[in-house]
Write an enzyme that holds these catalytic residues in place. Structure first.
Site, mmCIF file in Angstrom:
data_model
loop_
_atom_site.group_PDB
_atom_site.id
_atom_site.type_symbol
_atom_site.label_atom_id
_atom_site.label_comp_id
_atom_site.label_asym_id
_atom_site.label_seq_id
_atom_site.Cartn_x
_atom_site.Cartn_y
_atom_site.Cartn_z
ATOM 1 N N GLY D 144 0.828 -1.193 0.000
ATOM 2 C CA GLY D 144 0.000 0.000 0.000
ATOM 3 C C GLY D 144 0.866 1.249 0.000
ATOM 4 O O GLY D 144 2.039 1.225 0.371
ATOM 5 N N CYS D 145 0.278 2.350 -0.432
ATOM 6 C CA CYS D 145 1.044 3.590 -0.532
ATOM 7 C C CYS D 145 1.467 4.075 0.852
ATOM 8 O O CYS D 145 2.610 4.496 1.051
ATOM 9 C CB CYS D 145 0.227 4.654 -1.252
ATOM 10 S SG CYS D 145 -1.440 4.898 -0.592
ATOM 11 N N TYR D 146 0.558 4.031 1.822
ATOM 12 C CA TYR D 146 0.901 4.509 3.162
ATOM 13 C C TYR D 146 1.977 3.652 3.820
ATOM 14 O O TYR D 146 2.951 4.190 4.355
ATOM 15 C CB TYR D 146 -0.341 4.578 4.052
ATOM 16 C CG TYR D 146 -1.299 5.695 3.723
ATOM 17 C CD1 TYR D 146 -0.898 7.031 3.763
ATOM 18 C CD2 TYR D 146 -2.630 5.440 3.406
ATOM 19 C CE1 TYR D 146 -1.791 8.059 3.484
ATOM 20 C CE2 TYR D 146 -3.528 6.460 3.121
ATOM 21 C CZ TYR D 146 -3.099 7.774 3.175
ATOM 22 O OH TYR D 146 -3.996 8.795 2.902
#
Lengths: 335, 335, 335, 335
Positions: D144-146
């Site tokens: 995921g980006c986070y």
């Protein structure tokens, strides 16, 4: 009709004081002073107020305000308010100081700002929702914008001694950095970006520590990291509160409801939004208790130039002089 | 491998030249000069290029480039290129000048910029889509950002003598105003705003008049009003063209299709969008013929720092040296 | 105390009517109707007004307003106002209609909107600065946002018959496109971009043509191209006026000064700025006469939701009922 | 030449994969599939790529990719990748899955996403800087980006067991919310605002917990609160790390220098800036040790669509197939 003066009426805070006081039914703006703008009309300097405010800036001469003003707002840089405020007080004028000069004890000030305080006077910290001594005060130190958003968001949990450690991660519009162009306010630097600064060392920390520990019966460890994000106005505070014990959401809800009740500028909101407070003196507050955990996230939204500066100063003035707390401050937000 | 120098390699245009040349397979950046940044590494000055470009700025010394560089990009303020360019040419270096110093005839320059031109040399106006003399040229005057967008949008109608009067209403991102903070680039002034400036008097007008009338067999009246709007990069041009006769949409369509065919950086688009050209050398072009009327609205979108400056300069360099026109410039836009 | 109703009180225009009327000292909001929001409180729907407005939306039932309201604002989609307005008028209620249904003659409406007008009534076009028949009117058609900015900017030159052709190039904030998410309002599409739309065919053209030719003793050719740019509120109009004769700047200056004198919401400004009118009913106006030329560029700045919609509607209401024109509309802009 | 397919090639992540793969010298895009866009050309769907990518979308038919593709990127919604990935693997195709379906253990997935995992296969978590098992892998779960921004920022302190509790306060551009208009992406809601969401309950938490505890020899308490702020691209992570012991700034500096050394996409920066990574695969990292305290604030900046999605996917592909890690990913940021 209160006669008000504004010392240092240029800059965003000064403009905002003029904007709000001009619409206050119980106040007449008697004097606006500015060294750099003396002789100019308000309309020339603040084009949005052309046709609404018919006044001229006069040169900075605090003594000249004696007898003319009941209240003076000092909106000058940190470190220079202390040169002006004592004289105003001695002339019988009540003062709301918007600088940092009177927010801390003399010792704490000198430690934080690394210079001697040459004009110390006792003052009330002007966060009226938690300082019942504002009414009747002669000198009020208007809080910093960040402490306003942080303390109001966390107050009900602080005051019960529930908070062991508070980490405030704040996001501010760039008007807080002032009206002079700078690298931070340069559009290509700020747009599509968000800029952390003074990551562990912002000067508002001592104020926050003072107020958090004043509210809390037990010691609070406090950390603060501010950011500038692409907005003109507004501070969103995300407060990560680590509690001494697990949070019961029902109890948290009750504490927030009790605490905001009857406070005209506090509103509970599921998710506070800067759009909903823009241009107004509201502080919208929300919270989330982490599922089964020891963290409560508190959120608040203010307009940094209003509840974070000029609006709160007028709220303080209202209370100092026995006017209704909301007088002149019921203007609707402009989303 | 072409050896390239950049004089005046600070500022947005200079940074963009470094960004694009660093990725050009046929070019080696030999020298970057800057009076103020001499000794610093590219990574210190342009943080986005850390780890990608391993070079240092050297002091400004045009003579020192003789023998080291095949081509030099002069990215210096208007009025100072003329002090440097002749010496470079005399040393056998080809030059792409990004200032305004060589875009006009000597007379037109002196009238527009109100100063004598002390180093005039004949140059090719570097808008390759309409200037077939760029290949092989020794001195190319890289066009202004606004003329690029305006002329490319209107060229097919201009070249047929259809345009009686052209009113270009342009909207530019603020990087065109440079990397130094100013009132215009101050976020609270620009955000949520759009600012007209030099409303009837912008210095790009003489360039536009020159190029429009060069293209058109009949005289063209030309007007230009620029605006800055909240964006870092990009110029949207809205050209209101008043024709000598009513526009037949089919004919207009055919003219645009013929004209853009085979030009690698021109793309027809129903509604050109800055997002679709961001970071790239494309100029997207659209048009609308007013129903039964004499007005055609032409639209173009460019990235002012690429097709409006550094990218076009490299396109010119490619053509001057016989490289493929698109070499090093096929990078995709970043929407 | 005027009793006011708002039909269609959701959406940005409806919210803005509530915001402004709630602060109007001579008005009581009697009814807010909305099919979709019936039963909800204002604070639930418009979070910025929580704590300020204590009202609930009721279901849409125009007949039920008879006897309850002196004035009704109809803020419904184009084409549905005509179903409601006649009944309100017949019930003795005065109406300010914010749709396009009553701005044009029946014939012009049917041609522009390509549908029969099934409830036509004569109305006054509610641009009070040029329509002295607003006072006392029973039905006022509130102008479109674009025509407001365009006509107010050009009026003094139009009314002297100086304008041969007017090209209005307008830049609007996106609130004009409504409160429902769309491709245009999608942040990644709009940010760092500016989007032309309805380039030669916007539905406000017939209104503008009507008003320009009503003001001008000689026929005016009019063109209009709107753009959406990254802003919530505001319309900047750049009007490129081609005159029948060369413009003498002194004469232009005098015409603008005479014309704006005594009009409380018009202010002359060197360069009108959206920041200076944000949230207010002002229209700031500037102009530039092209040096020795036949073009005058006129500029105006309005808040599209206030002077371009809800504020102007209230200004019309004030005049219809003999209240001071500025009553409830003196709130300062929020820059 | 690797033959690559993209399943679900609409949306921002899909577009970004096309943008980056089109410029990759070792890859040929063999197939783009999309149920909704079948038959359309890339240029119609992604206007920025007109003239650069000459391909058409084909209908979704995973079986049809066998024999045509060496690698497939699955860019489909969470929960549907599991229907496609096993078949691809069984056909001998290597897969980089950009959904959440293969990032967690089967049990953790089913707990977090509250649905059975019907196509589980063991996968490598594709954060190559901390997962040396990516090279040679047949199935990589792209993070995921986070989690990418959080784990990369904190890794050196986590891996030494120094972190007792980590509070990640992240600020994301809105492209992370997808290409469909929504209330969050509606310009008037997001501009001049910053919106916290999933304040204590974001679905990326289990990934972060998994990776933090995999790196750390001692258990880490982890909290995460995301915000959307006005930007198209970019995630700034502010990680408030509470340490088991006081931080010695010199030691912290050394740990960060050692850890980033030789990792081509990690760069140390005093204050990481989204402008410096925009459009690129870099993750810029900074840190501040609180004076004499137990908190270290770590900061990272990534482009959520590149290092946070498509770029990292290609970095994984490079490693899976033994290509140089940076192949096709050395494009300069576009500030």
């Amino acid at each position: 009709m209160l006669r008000a003066g504004i010392i240092g009426a240029s800059g965003y805070t000064g403009s905002e004081l003029v904007r709000l006081l001009a619409a206050h039914p119980g106040v007449k703006i008697e004097a606006l002073t500015s060294r750099s703008l003396a002789g100019k009309s308000v309309g020339e300097v603040i084009p949005s107020l052309r046709g609404l405010v018919d006044l001229r800036f006069e040169d900075h001469n605090p003594r000249g305000l004696a007898g003319r003003c009941d209240v003076v707002f000092t909106s000058v840089p940190h470190g220079s308010a202390m040169e002006t405020v004592p004289g105003l007080l001695d002339a019988g004028i009540r003062v709301v100081d918007l600088s940092a000069d009177y927010r801390l004890s003399k010792e704490a000030y000198e430690a934080a700002y690394r210079k001697p305080h040459t004009g110390f006077r006792p003052a009330v910290y002007g966060l009226p929702e938690v300082h019942p001594e504002v009414p009747g005060a002669r000198l009020v130190a208007n809080p910093g914008c960040y402490p306003t958003g942080c303390i109001l968001a966390a107050a009900p949990l602080l005051s019960k001694g529930l908070v062991e450690r508070a980490i405030f991660d704040c996001k501010s519009g760039v008007s807080g950095a002032g009206s002079s162009p700078s690298a931070t306010s340069h559009y290509p630097n700020l747009a599509e970006n968000i800029i952390p600064y003074d990551v562990t060392s912002h000067r508002h920390v001592p104020e926050m520590v003072q107020e958090a520990n004043r509210l809390s019966p037990k010691p609070v460890k406090l950390h603060f990291t501010p950011h500038v994000f692409p907005a003109i106005r507004g501070i969103l505070t995300t407060g990560h509160l680590l509690l001494r014990e697990k949070a019961d959401p029902e109890r948290v809800r009750r504490l927030y409801e009790e605490w905001t009740r009857g406070k005209p500028f506090l509103r509970l909101a599921e998710t506070p939004s800067l759009a909903s407070v823009r241009g107004s003196n509201f502080c919208d507050i929300g919270w989330r208790a982490e599922d089964g955990g020891e963290r409560v996230v508190v959120l608040s939204a203010i307009d940094n130039l209003v509840k974070g500066a000029a609006g709160q100063a007028i709220q303080n003035m209202n209370l100092m002089f026995g006017l209704p707390e909301t007088e002149g401050l019921r203007n609707s937000p402009v989303p």
